[in-house]
Design a protein around this motif. Structure first.
Motif, mmCIF file in Angstrom:
data_model
loop_
_atom_site.group_PDB
_atom_site.id
_atom_site.type_symbol
_atom_site.label_atom_id
_atom_site.label_comp_id
_atom_site.label_asym_id
_atom_site.label_seq_id
_atom_site.Cartn_x
_atom_site.Cartn_y
_atom_site.Cartn_z
ATOM 1 N N ALA A 1 6.431 2.697 10.324
ATOM 2 C CA ALA A 1 5.019 2.812 10.630
ATOM 3 C C ALA A 1 4.762 1.562 11.740
ATOM 4 O O ALA A 1 3.998 1.898 12.537
ATOM 5 N N PHE A 2 5.493 0.452 11.685
ATOM 6 C CA PHE A 2 5.226 -0.746 12.575
ATOM 7 C C PHE A 2 6.277 -0.668 13.720
ATOM 8 O O PHE A 2 6.258 -1.387 14.536
ATOM 9 N N SER A 3 7.232 0.257 13.792
ATOM 10 C CA SER A 3 8.314 0.417 14.639
ATOM 11 C C SER A 3 8.934 -0.643 14.840
ATOM 12 O O SER A 3 9.265 -1.232 15.840
ATOM 13 N N MET A 4 9.696 -1.131 13.836
ATOM 14 C CA MET A 4 10.117 -2.577 13.563
ATOM 15 C C MET A 4 11.632 -2.079 12.644
ATOM 16 O O MET A 4 11.618 -1.133 11.937
ATOM 17 N N PRO A 5 12.611 -3.160 13.063
ATOM 18 C CA PRO A 5 13.831 -2.824 11.929
ATOM 19 C C PRO A 5 13.515 -3.108 10.552
ATOM 20 O O PRO A 5 12.728 -3.848 10.185
ATOM 21 N N VAL A 6 14.281 -2.597 9.767
ATOM 22 C CA VAL A 6 13.978 -2.622 8.223
ATOM 23 C C VAL A 6 14.306 -4.125 7.962
ATOM 24 O O VAL A 6 13.802 -4.645 6.947
ATOM 25 N N ALA A 7 15.340 -4.597 8.568
ATOM 26 C CA ALA A 7 15.529 -6.134 8.337
ATOM 27 C C ALA A 7 14.597 -6.960 8.642
ATOM 28 O O ALA A 7 14.236 -7.966 7.782
ATOM 29 N N THR A 8 13.689 -6.761 9.589
ATOM 30 C CA THR A 8 12.590 -7.388 10.020
ATOM 31 C C THR A 8 11.442 -7.268 8.990
ATOM 32 O O THR A 8 10.889 -8.580 8.487
ATOM 33 N N VAL A 9 11.403 -6.163 8.426
ATOM 34 C CA VAL A 9 10.229 -6.083 7.535
ATOM 35 C C VAL A 9 10.671 -6.650 6.269
ATOM 36 O O VAL A 9 9.846 -7.164 5.637
ATOM 37 N N CYS A 10 11.765 -6.479 5.773
ATOM 38 C CA CYS A 10 12.440 -7.154 4.800
ATOM 39 C C CYS A 10 12.196 -8.724 4.694
ATOM 40 O O CYS A 10 11.582 -9.093 3.599
ATOM 41 N N ARG A 11 12.402 -9.322 5.626
ATOM 42 C CA ARG A 11 12.415 -10.671 5.647
ATOM 43 C C ARG A 11 10.874 -11.397 5.879
ATOM 44 O O ARG A 11 10.502 -12.127 5.217
ATOM 45 N N ALA A 12 10.203 -10.239 6.459
ATOM 46 C CA ALA A 12 8.672 -10.791 6.391
ATOM 47 C C ALA A 12 7.884 -10.551 5.015
ATOM 48 O O ALA A 12 7.350 -11.349 4.658
ATOM 49 N N VAL A 13 8.173 -9.449 4.478
ATOM 50 C CA VAL A 13 7.895 -9.360 2.921
ATOM 51 C C VAL A 13 8.212 -10.621 2.012
ATOM 52 O O VAL A 13 7.271 -10.908 1.401
ATOM 53 N N HIS A 14 9.335 -10.898 2.113
ATOM 54 C CA HIS A 14 9.998 -11.921 1.075
ATOM 55 C C HIS A 14 9.308 -13.063 1.594
ATOM 56 O O HIS A 14 9.024 -14.097 0.790
ATOM 57 N N HIS A 15 9.134 -13.485 2.970
ATOM 58 C CA HIS A 15 8.580 -14.615 3.352
ATOM 59 C C HIS A 15 7.120 -14.747 2.957
ATOM 60 O O HIS A 15 6.781 -15.623 2.212
ATOM 61 N N VAL A 16 6.309 -13.655 2.881
ATOM 62 C CA VAL A 16 4.978 -13.564 2.362
ATOM 63 C C VAL A 16 4.936 -13.892 0.967
ATOM 64 O O VAL A 16 4.065 -14.576 0.523
ATOM 65 N N VAL A 17 5.808 -13.193 0.211
ATOM 66 C CA VAL A 17 5.672 -13.388 -1.152
ATOM 67 C C VAL A 17 5.830 -14.695 -1.457
ATOM 68 O O VAL A 17 5.334 -15.090 -2.528
ATOM 69 N N GLU A 18 6.939 -15.173 -1.146
ATOM 70 C CA GLU A 18 7.190 -16.751 -1.308
ATOM 71 C C GLU A 18 6.349 -17.626 -1.010
ATOM 72 O O GLU A 18 5.789 -18.534 -1.870
ATOM 73 N N ALA B 1 0.809 -1.186 -0.004
ATOM 74 C CA ALA B 1 -0.104 -0.021 -0.077
ATOM 75 C C ALA B 1 0.991 1.328 -0.127
ATOM 76 O O ALA B 1 0.496 2.249 -0.697
ATOM 77 N N CYS B 2 2.072 1.265 0.655
ATOM 78 C CA CYS B 2 3.083 2.506 0.527
ATOM 79 C C CYS B 2 3.945 2.468 -0.324
ATOM 80 O O CYS B 2 4.905 3.255 -0.419
ATOM 81 N N GLY B 3 3.764 1.675 -1.509
ATOM 82 C CA GLY B 3 4.754 1.831 -2.661
ATOM 83 C C GLY B 3 6.049 0.984 -2.553
ATOM 84 O O GLY B 3 7.028 1.614 -2.932
ATOM 85 N N ALA B 4 6.014 -0.250 -1.864
ATOM 86 C CA ALA B 4 7.115 -1.120 -1.776
ATOM 87 C C ALA B 4 8.247 -0.588 -0.981
ATOM 88 O O ALA B 4 9.312 -0.771 -1.403
ATOM 89 N N SER B 5 8.113 0.379 0.130
ATOM 90 C CA SER B 5 9.089 1.080 0.698
ATOM 91 C C SER B 5 9.273 0.341 2.126
ATOM 92 O O SER B 5 8.271 0.182 3.018
ATOM 93 N N TYR B 6 10.488 -0.071 2.286
ATOM 94 C CA TYR B 6 10.663 -0.987 3.592
ATOM 95 C C TYR B 6 10.764 0.195 4.629
ATOM 96 O O TYR B 6 10.549 -0.274 5.877
ATOM 97 N N ARG B 7 11.538 1.358 4.292
ATOM 98 C CA ARG B 7 11.652 2.352 5.400
ATOM 99 C C ARG B 7 10.446 2.742 5.809
ATOM 100 O O ARG B 7 10.171 2.862 7.178
ATOM 101 N N VAL B 8 9.600 3.157 4.760
ATOM 102 C CA VAL B 8 8.013 3.736 5.429
ATOM 103 C C VAL B 8 7.282 2.479 6.337
ATOM 104 O O VAL B 8 6.947 2.697 7.287
ATOM 105 N N THR B 9 7.505 1.191 5.847
ATOM 106 C CA THR B 9 6.822 0.180 6.652
ATOM 107 C C THR B 9 7.679 0.049 7.976
ATOM 108 O O THR B 9 6.882 -0.122 8.877
ATOM 109 N N SER B 10 8.873 0.352 8.060
ATOM 110 C CA SER B 10 9.665 0.060 9.114
ATOM 111 C C SER B 10 9.263 1.015 10.238
ATOM 112 O O SER B 10 9.089 0.821 11.483
#
Length: 406
Positions: A133-150, A122-131
């Motif tokens: 918004a959720f108050s989480m590390p960028v690496a955590t967001v990146c792993r979660a996104v790739h995990h759900v996509v797979e 929804a925010c344009g595939a931005s890891y930084r914006v999602t990080s």
């Protein structure tokens, strides 16, 4: 005299040696004390981690905890409408959580990862914006996104698939309703291409991704039914490839997977008019010869525009993905676009529909009426018979199934 001098030198060297030995002993003791302190700190951290992972009875617990003061998480864990922030209704997200495989034993919950992924889209595939918004590390967001996509790639063929043989009559009836004439009762789908801007790849591949306007592009070829549901997607061709070449490179065309014998797809002027190996019916080229061709083109446009409305829904829901440059690696782009198509079908299943903006019509390539090789059979005769049947419905009492092209 010489003997006294040697004695003094020996005493000086001995005193220096003893001093060096004392300093070395002190240094060894300091190193030992530091190592002991580091071992105690590691053991304390280990005990703290074990206390978070395991309960008092020894059973494991989820050690990932959320901050309930974060505004976006208040929406997640409340009954508020998720559509303004996530572009999906809560029922759609819950259905997605149910259909995705669940194989997590620790870390963030499966539901939390799905919410992170949807917000990332929804925010344009931005890891930084999602990080943020959720108050989480960028690496955590990146792993979660790739995990759900797979995970979504594993259910792609369950959500996007060709209709079964007993469903083809209903598909044709839907296109009859759209076109307003029974001549389209054997239409099996509408096909078109959608061009998606991406981040420019590295220099060797950059030129092949540029379209005629010099934008780096990846092409989504989609086939949908009369309801706007995707029944096939082919993603990955670059912007320098023509729509007809994208069609010919797709597995659906190479293996003649769809449509079944006797049915045809509806395409715009960017595709060749074919009967074999895959039947694709396009409108008559300009200038129109007469009222028969004009009437056919009018009904054809009413039926085939459903694929443009489908792309319009995609662009309206994921505006930052389809209307701006997709800021992910080029190899990851096809999976992200396919995930958006899967979410589109999931939304249709729960009636999660957005008001469609009026998107710009995709530019058609040059009209291709000629066949590329000897195995392809032109569909001009089939199109002419369909136009004749459409213009004289009262005179042709014979059903389409009695014609020789079925």
């Amino acid at each position: 005299m010489e003997t006294n001098r040697r004695a003094l030198v020996t005493v000086a060297i001995g005193s220096l040696y003893l001093k060096a030995e004392e300093e070395a002993a002190e240094l060894r003791q300091l190193i030992q004390r530091r190592r002991a302190r580091m071992r105690r700190m590691r053991m304390a951290r280990l005990r703290q981690m074990l206390s978070l992972i395991f309960l008092n009875d020894g059973t494991p617990q989820n050690y990932a905890q959320v901050n309930d003061q974060v505004p976006i998480l208040k929406i997640v864990f409340s009954d508020e409408d998720t559509k303004p922030a996530f572009k999906l209704a809560r029922a759609t997200i819950q259905l997605l959580v149910q259909v995705l495989p669940r194989k997590k034993r620790h870390g963030w919950s499966h539901e939390m990862e799905v919410f992170m992924f949807v917000y990332w889209l929804a925010c344009g595939a931005s890891y930084r914006v999602t990080s943020n918004a959720f108050s989480m590390p960028v690496a955590t967001v990146c792993r979660a996104v790739h995990h759900v996509v797979e995970e979504m790639m594993t259910i792609l063929h369950r959500i996007i698939h060709f209709p079964k043989a007993d469903e083809m009559e209903g598909v044709g009836a839907g296109f009859v309703h759209l076109a307003g004439h029974e001549a389209f009762c054997f239409a099996a789908g509408a096909i078109d291409g959608c061009r998606i801007k991406i981040r420019p790849p590295a220099r060797p591949l950059k030129k092949s991704h540029l379209n005629r306007k010099l934008f780096p592009i990846v092409i989504l070829q989609g086939i949908c039914d009369s309801r706007g549901k995707f029944i096939d997607v082919h993603i990955g061709n670059t912007g320098s490839v023509h729509d007809a070449l994208v069609l010919r490179s797709s597995p659906m065309f190479k293996e003649s997977l769809y449509p079944p014998a006797g049915y045809f797809l509806l395409g715009d002027g960017g595709y060749p008019c074919l009967q074999n190996p895959v039947a694709v019916i396009t409108p008559f080229r300009q200038p129109i010869a007469g009222s028969v061709e004009a009437r056919f083109n009018s009904h054809h446009a009413k039926a085939s525009c459903v694929i443009e409305r489908t792309f319009g829904i995609l662009k309206t829901r994921w505006r930052s993905i389809f209307l701006r440059g997709l800021e992910v690696r080029p190899l990851f782009v096809p999976k992200v676009v396919a995930a958006c198509c899967v979410l589109h079908n999931v939304c249709l299943s729960v009636n999660d529909i957005l008001e469609v903006d009026h998107p710009q019509h995709e530019e058609e390539g040059d009209n291709l009426e000629d066949c590329a090789d000897e195995q392809e059979v032109s569909g001009n005769n089939l199109r002419a018979r369909l136009a004749a049947h459409l213009s004289a419905p009262t005179e042709l009492n014979v059903s389409l199934q009695e014609h020789d092209y079925i």
